[in-house]
Design an enzyme around this catalytic site. Sequence first.
Site, PDB file in Angstrom:
ATOM      1  N   CYS A   5      -3.096  78.309  16.906  1.00 38.78           N
ATOM      2  CA  CYS A   5      -4.445  78.747  17.304  1.00 38.78           C
ATOM      3  C   CYS A   5      -4.487  80.237  17.640  1.00 38.78           C
ATOM      4  O   CYS A   5      -5.571  80.820  17.710  1.00 38.78           O
ATOM      5  CB  CYS A   5      -4.943  77.925  18.478  1.00 38.78           C
ATOM      6  SG  CYS A   5      -4.913  76.166  18.152  1.00 38.78           S
ATOM      7  N   HIS A  50     -10.405  81.645  22.148  1.00 39.25           N
ATOM      8  CA  HIS A  50     -10.150  80.516  21.253  1.00 39.25           C
ATOM      9  C   HIS A  50     -10.929  79.324  21.788  1.00 39.25           C
ATOM     10  O   HIS A  50     -10.904  79.039  22.990  1.00 39.25           O
ATOM     11  CB  HIS A  50      -8.643  80.227  21.203  1.00 39.25           C
ATOM     12  CG  HIS A  50      -8.319  78.924  20.570  1.00 39.25           C
ATOM     13  ND1 HIS A  50      -8.861  78.540  19.363  1.00 39.25           N
ATOM     14  CD2 HIS A  50      -7.538  77.888  20.987  1.00 39.25           C
ATOM     15  CE1 HIS A  50      -8.424  77.336  19.071  1.00 39.25           C
ATOM     16  NE2 HIS A  50      -7.624  76.912  20.027  1.00 39.25           N
ATOM     17  N   ASN A  89     -12.300  72.353  18.060  1.00 34.63           N
ATOM     18  CA  ASN A  89     -11.228  73.352  17.995  1.00 34.63           C
ATOM     19  C   ASN A  89     -10.833  73.542  16.529  1.00 34.63           C
ATOM     20  O   ASN A  89     -10.238  72.648  15.926  1.00 34.63           O
ATOM     21  CB  ASN A  89     -10.054  72.829  18.833  1.00 34.63           C
ATOM     22  CG  ASN A  89      -8.841  73.743  18.805  1.00 34.63           C
ATOM     23  OD1 ASN A  89      -8.740  74.632  17.969  1.00 34.63           O
ATOM     24  ND2 ASN A  89      -7.909  73.491  19.704  1.00 34.63           N
TER      25      ASN A  89
HETATM   26  O1  UT7 Z   1      -5.676  74.985  20.643  1.00 31.81           O
HETATM   27  C1  UT7 Z   1      -4.853  74.462  21.624  1.00 31.81           C
HETATM   28  C2  UT7 Z   1      -4.951  72.994  21.442  1.00 31.81           C
HETATM   29  N1  UT7 Z   1      -5.099  72.153  22.540  1.00 31.81           N
HETATM   30  C3  UT7 Z   1      -5.760  72.347  23.697  1.00 31.81           C
HETATM   31  O2  UT7 Z   1      -6.306  73.354  24.036  1.00 31.81           O
HETATM   32  C4  UT7 Z   1      -5.808  71.148  24.591  1.00 31.81           C
HETATM   33  C5  UT7 Z   1      -5.756  71.467  26.043  1.00 31.81           C
HETATM   34  N2  UT7 Z   1      -5.922  70.268  26.792  1.00 31.81           N
HETATM   35  C6  UT7 Z   1      -7.108  69.628  26.919  1.00 31.81           C
HETATM   36  O3  UT7 Z   1      -8.104  70.098  26.404  1.00 31.81           O
HETATM   37  C7  UT7 Z   1      -7.168  68.387  27.754  1.00 31.81           C
HETATM   38  O4  UT7 Z   1      -5.899  68.136  28.339  1.00 31.81           O
HETATM   39  C8  UT7 Z   1      -7.607  67.143  26.942  1.00 31.81           C
HETATM   40  C9  UT7 Z   1      -9.072  67.267  26.584  1.00 31.81           C
HETATM   41  C10 UT7 Z   1      -6.781  66.987  25.692  1.00 31.81           C
HETATM   42  C11 UT7 Z   1      -7.442  65.895  27.783  1.00 31.81           C
HETATM   43  O5  UT7 Z   1      -8.164  66.019  28.995  1.00 31.81           O
HETATM   44  P1  UT7 Z   1      -7.455  65.637  30.370  1.00 31.81           P
HETATM   45  O6  UT7 Z   1      -8.469  65.813  31.421  1.00 31.81           O
HETATM   46  O7  UT7 Z   1      -6.183  66.405  30.470  1.00 31.81           O
HETATM   47  O8  UT7 Z   1      -7.213  64.078  30.180  1.00 31.81           O
HETATM   48  P2  UT7 Z   1      -5.838  63.281  30.195  1.00 31.81           P
HETATM   49  O9  UT7 Z   1      -5.027  63.573  28.990  1.00 31.81           O
HETATM   50  O10 UT7 Z   1      -5.217  63.456  31.525  1.00 31.81           O
HETATM   51  O11 UT7 Z   1      -6.361  61.781  30.072  1.00 31.81           O
HETATM   52  C12 UT7 Z   1      -7.164  61.182  31.085  1.00 31.81           C
HETATM   53  C13 UT7 Z   1      -7.526  59.780  30.650  1.00 31.81           C
HETATM   54  C14 UT7 Z   1      -6.334  58.956  30.180  1.00 31.81           C
HETATM   55  O12 UT7 Z   1      -6.522  57.629  30.613  1.00 31.81           O
HETATM   56  P3  UT7 Z   1      -5.737  57.085  31.896  1.00 31.81           P
HETATM   57  O13 UT7 Z   1      -4.274  57.233  31.573  1.00 31.81           O
HETATM   58  O14 UT7 Z   1      -6.179  57.942  33.028  1.00 31.81           O
HETATM   59  O15 UT7 Z   1      -6.197  55.669  31.981  1.00 31.81           O
HETATM   60  C15 UT7 Z   1      -6.439  59.006  28.674  1.00 31.81           C
HETATM   61  O16 UT7 Z   1      -5.849  57.880  28.048  1.00 31.81           O
HETATM   62  O17 UT7 Z   1      -8.437  59.820  29.546  1.00 31.81           O
HETATM   63  C16 UT7 Z   1      -7.938  58.986  28.487  1.00 31.81           C
HETATM   64  N3  UT7 Z   1      -8.352  59.551  27.215  1.00 31.81           N
HETATM   65  C17 UT7 Z   1      -9.520  59.258  26.624  1.00 31.81           C
HETATM   66  N4  UT7 Z   1     -10.520  58.414  26.984  1.00 31.81           N
HETATM   67  C18 UT7 Z   1     -11.604  58.353  26.161  1.00 31.81           C
HETATM   68  C19 UT7 Z   1      -7.693  60.443  26.446  1.00 31.81           C
HETATM   69  N5  UT7 Z   1      -8.417  60.751  25.364  1.00 31.81           N
HETATM   70  C20 UT7 Z   1      -9.561  60.018  25.446  1.00 31.81           C
HETATM   71  C21 UT7 Z   1     -10.697  59.895  24.640  1.00 31.81           C
HETATM   72  N6  UT7 Z   1     -11.688  59.076  25.019  1.00 31.81           N
HETATM   73  N7  UT7 Z   1     -10.840  60.596  23.487  1.00 31.81           N
END
Ligand code: UT7
Length: 325
Positions: free
Chosen positions: A112, A250, A280
Amino acid sequence: MKQVKIASIGSYVPPKIMTNDDLSKLVDTNDEWITTRTGIKERRISEGENTSDLGAKAAIKALEKASLTPEEIDLIVVATSSPDALSPSTAVYIQSKIGAFNAACFDISAACSGFIYALNVAAQFIKTGQSKKALVVGAEVLSKVTDWTDRNTCVLFGDGAGAAVLMPSEEKGIASIFNGADGRKTEFLTLGCVPVKNPLVKPEKLEDFKISMDGREVFRFASGIILEAIDKVLKDTGYSLDDVKYIVPHQANYRIIEFAAKKLGAANDKFYVNLQNYGNTSAASIPIALDEMVEKGLLQKGDKIILVAFGAGFTWSVALVEWSF
Ligand code: UT7
């Protein structure tokens, strides 16, 4: 040493829109989760166009805006993580599609952060006189390397391309530019591995070419480096944040941008955001945003803007640009 300016910008995204509701039919997710956790509402998904097709369309628009013919371009640098092929480069496919047969061509792999890495490389060619008119393209068809069964990642990404023409300049143009990386963090965001496989070696596991990510680790890295990178170009140029009209980050997650704005004591709208429409798009996100800003009349000649990116590697990149048109 010559100075280098961005002489024009173009972009192209595939027409097919995939909304959060569309995604909720593929994986266990919903509009509310995606919107509150990321800010993304919809993304564009290729219905067959490959990375070079998107890149070529963005490049043609940038050339038209600079009133240049393809033959005048002497360098094409493409930033992508989703190339048409491992070899040859996506840059040569783009060269062939737009007819820029006088251009040297190669790709850059910096995830990215790639567009600003590519800007820096092309700018060095211009500074030394090796290039007079360079095309820098960020292009991605991430949908072909997305794991469409993984709700942690498939909701985040989109397809698109942006392109910039770089030329020597009397004015400052790209006033400050830096790239960096931390290879201790490779495992947190990868897109396929290529193990050694030959008559002597049979790898235990052949990985598929899919995106795999630890979102929280990427979030942590991004939230820190975005501030460090902005500070670096401000110190390098001697400008203050008040001198800067827009920060063009980004487009990964609105929460990262909000966090950065708060830490900097800046208004949220100092950051240009369009991730709600495209998700993204990795190396394409910054040039797509710039093209949109030009089209909306947000950028005037002389405006100072900061471009800042982070991504797999981890890598990061930042530039302070004095807008040239
Ligand atoms: O270009 C660089 C590329 N990447 C990035 O910039 C990503 C940077 N990170 C992020 O944007 C965030 O970490 C995410 C958007 C990917 C995730 O958000 P988060 O607040 O860190 O959520 P998490 O991974 O801690 O997940 C929280 C919960 C989990 O459930 P439990 O374990 O709490 O029951 C996940 O399983 O949300 C769940 N979850 C979802 N639920 C519904 C994860 N993805 C989804 C989804 N829909 N798509």
